[in-house]
Motif scaffolding. Structure first.
Motif, PDB file in Angstrom:
ATOM      1  N   ILE A   1     -45.813 -46.504  56.043  1.00  9.27           N
ATOM      2  CA  ILE A   1     -45.350 -45.531  55.056  1.00  9.27           C
ATOM      3  C   ILE A   1     -45.110 -46.218  53.709  1.00  9.27           C
ATOM      4  CG2 ILE A   1     -43.397 -44.050  54.404  1.00  9.27           C
ATOM      5  CD1 ILE A   1     -43.181 -43.271  57.359  1.00  9.27           C
TER       6      ILE A   1
ATOM      7  N   LEU B   1     -48.559 -46.925  52.165  1.00  7.36           N
ATOM      8  CA  LEU B   1     -49.179 -45.691  51.675  1.00  7.36           C
ATOM      9  C   LEU B   1     -48.511 -45.204  50.397  1.00  7.36           C
ATOM     10  CD1 LEU B   1     -49.785 -43.707  55.002  1.00  7.36           C
ATOM     11  CD2 LEU B   1     -51.521 -44.688  53.507  1.00  7.36           C
ATOM     12  N   ASN B   2     -47.190 -45.285  50.359  1.00  7.84           N
ATOM     13  CA  ASN B   2     -46.473 -44.862  49.155  1.00  7.84           C
ATOM     14  C   ASN B   2     -46.826 -45.742  47.957  1.00  7.84           C
ATOM     15  OD1 ASN B   2     -45.254 -42.748  50.458  1.00  7.84           O
ATOM     16  ND2 ASN B   2     -43.313 -43.808  50.806  1.00  7.84           N
TER      17      ASN B   2
ATOM     18  N   GLU C   1     -47.207 -35.406  49.286  1.00  5.99           N
ATOM     19  CA  GLU C   1     -47.954 -36.573  49.756  1.00  5.99           C
ATOM     20  C   GLU C   1     -47.134 -37.399  50.749  1.00  5.99           C
ATOM     21  OE1 GLU C   1     -51.031 -37.323  49.370  1.00  5.99           O
ATOM     22  OE2 GLU C   1     -51.540 -35.772  47.914  1.00  5.99           O
TER      23      GLU C   1
ATOM     24  N   ASN D   1     -47.916 -38.004  54.704  1.00  2.00           N
ATOM     25  CA  ASN D   1     -48.087 -39.336  55.283  1.00  2.00           C
ATOM     26  C   ASN D   1     -47.166 -39.563  56.480  1.00  2.00           C
ATOM     27  OD1 ASN D   1     -50.012 -39.970  53.366  1.00  2.00           O
ATOM     28  ND2 ASN D   1     -48.545 -40.919  51.974  1.00  2.00           N
TER      29      ASN D   1
ATOM     30  N   GLU E   1     -57.450 -40.295  57.210  1.00  2.00           N
ATOM     31  CA  GLU E   1     -56.542 -39.817  56.165  1.00  2.00           C
ATOM     32  C   GLU E   1     -56.065 -40.984  55.287  1.00  2.00           C
ATOM     33  OE1 GLU E   1     -56.139 -36.848  55.484  1.00  2.00           O
ATOM     34  OE2 GLU E   1     -56.133 -35.557  57.239  1.00  2.00           O
ATOM     35  N   MET E   2     -55.825 -42.148  55.911  1.00  2.00           N
ATOM     36  CA  MET E   2     -55.408 -43.321  55.138  1.00  2.00           C
ATOM     37  C   MET E   2     -56.535 -43.777  54.210  1.00  2.00           C
ATOM     38  SD  MET E   2     -53.341 -45.356  58.144  1.00  2.00           S
ATOM     39  CE  MET E   2     -52.956 -46.779  57.125  1.00  2.00           C
TER      40      MET E   2
ATOM     41  N   VAL F   1     -56.580 -41.519  51.257  1.00  2.00           N
ATOM     42  CA  VAL F   1     -55.548 -41.862  50.275  1.00  2.00           C
ATOM     43  C   VAL F   1     -56.059 -42.972  49.351  1.00  2.00           C
ATOM     44  CG1 VAL F   1     -53.271 -42.909  49.975  1.00  2.00           C
ATOM     45  CG2 VAL F   1     -53.598 -41.131  51.698  1.00  2.00           C
TER      46      VAL F   1
END
Length: 241
Positions: free
Chosen positions: A129, A132-133, A152, A156, A192-193, A196
């Motif tokens: 997390i 991703l952030n 978003e 995630n 999905e990652m 991003v």
């Protein structure tokens, strides 16, 4: 071999997969995108009409994903209302899948037998997390604490919960169907990652192709999952009235 409705739809899915790959290889995105739209409704049809023991939470996930892909491709993020509708529906879809994964799991047994797994997954999710952030915050137009940022981050967190809970679901039930759901979750979550990274860091075509391949593999595993439930339906002996 008897050519059933299930087999006919399966052939259609193969044709769509070939069209999607051809569109990617020959740089025809519209061809791939419109073929992509047809995959999810067909999977939904197979699940609700040909699988044994349908679960409405899993079914809603398939239906919602079908609508999301339609909105994403038809409007191409050019319509703000469609963009927010697609993202919110995606969040609800993953939340529905999470409910499906945790149904039937008893917390007492879970914490007794899988305590170490839960601790490792908690640390892993916290790290992912964070990463991703950091990727999302590369976008200078995305303000922290804005609606877009909250969507978003929520998105995630949910996809990582899907990955973790699908693993717990498999370990808890120890079935082939559980393994297929876990493999599908791995592919979908990592796709999905990759998306991003594609949206917020680099628009390299390779990332877009990787996203499509991973998502396709994820839904292939879901197809196999539905197929097993379809076979179970055919093998269930009919009761004599």
């Amino acid at each position: 071999m008897q050519f059933t409705k299930f087999n006919i739809v399966s052939v259609l899915l193969v044709i769509l997969a070939v069209v999607i790959m051809a569109g990617r290889i020959f740089n025809c995105p519209q061809l791939s995108n419109y073929a992509w739209i047809g995959v999810f409704p067909l999977l939904t049809y197979l699940y609700y009409c040909h699988a044994k023991g349908q679960n409405n939470y899993f079914g809603f996930f398939l239906i919602a994903f079908s609508i999301v892909e339609f909105l994403k491709i038809i409007f191409d993020n050019s319509n703000a209302l469609a963009y927010y509708a697609a993202n919110c529906l995606n969040i609800v879809a993953y939340a529905s899948l999470i409910i499906f994964l945790v149904k039937g799991i008893k917390l007492k047994r879970l914490f007794k037998e899988f305590k170490l797994h839960l601790i490792i997954l908690l640390i892993f999710n916290a790290y992912i997390i964070y990463v991703l952030n950091q990727m999302i915050m590369q976008d200078e137009d995305l303000a922290v604490n804005s609606i877009d940022f909250i969507i978003e981050v929520t998105y995630n967190v949910l996809i990582l919960l899907v990955l973790s809970l699908s693993l717990i679901h498999y370990l808890y039930h120890d079935t082939k169907q559980g393994l297929l759901l876990f493999l599908a979750s791995v592919c979908i979550v990592f796709s999905e990652m990759v998306q991003v990274a594609y949206l917020f860091i680099s628009s390299e075509q390779l990332l877009h192709i990787s996203y499509s391949v991973l998502m396709g593999l994820g839904f292939y595993f879901l197809y196999v999952y539905i197929k097993i439930k379809h076979i179970e339906t055919n093998e269930t002996p009919k009761q004599v009235e």
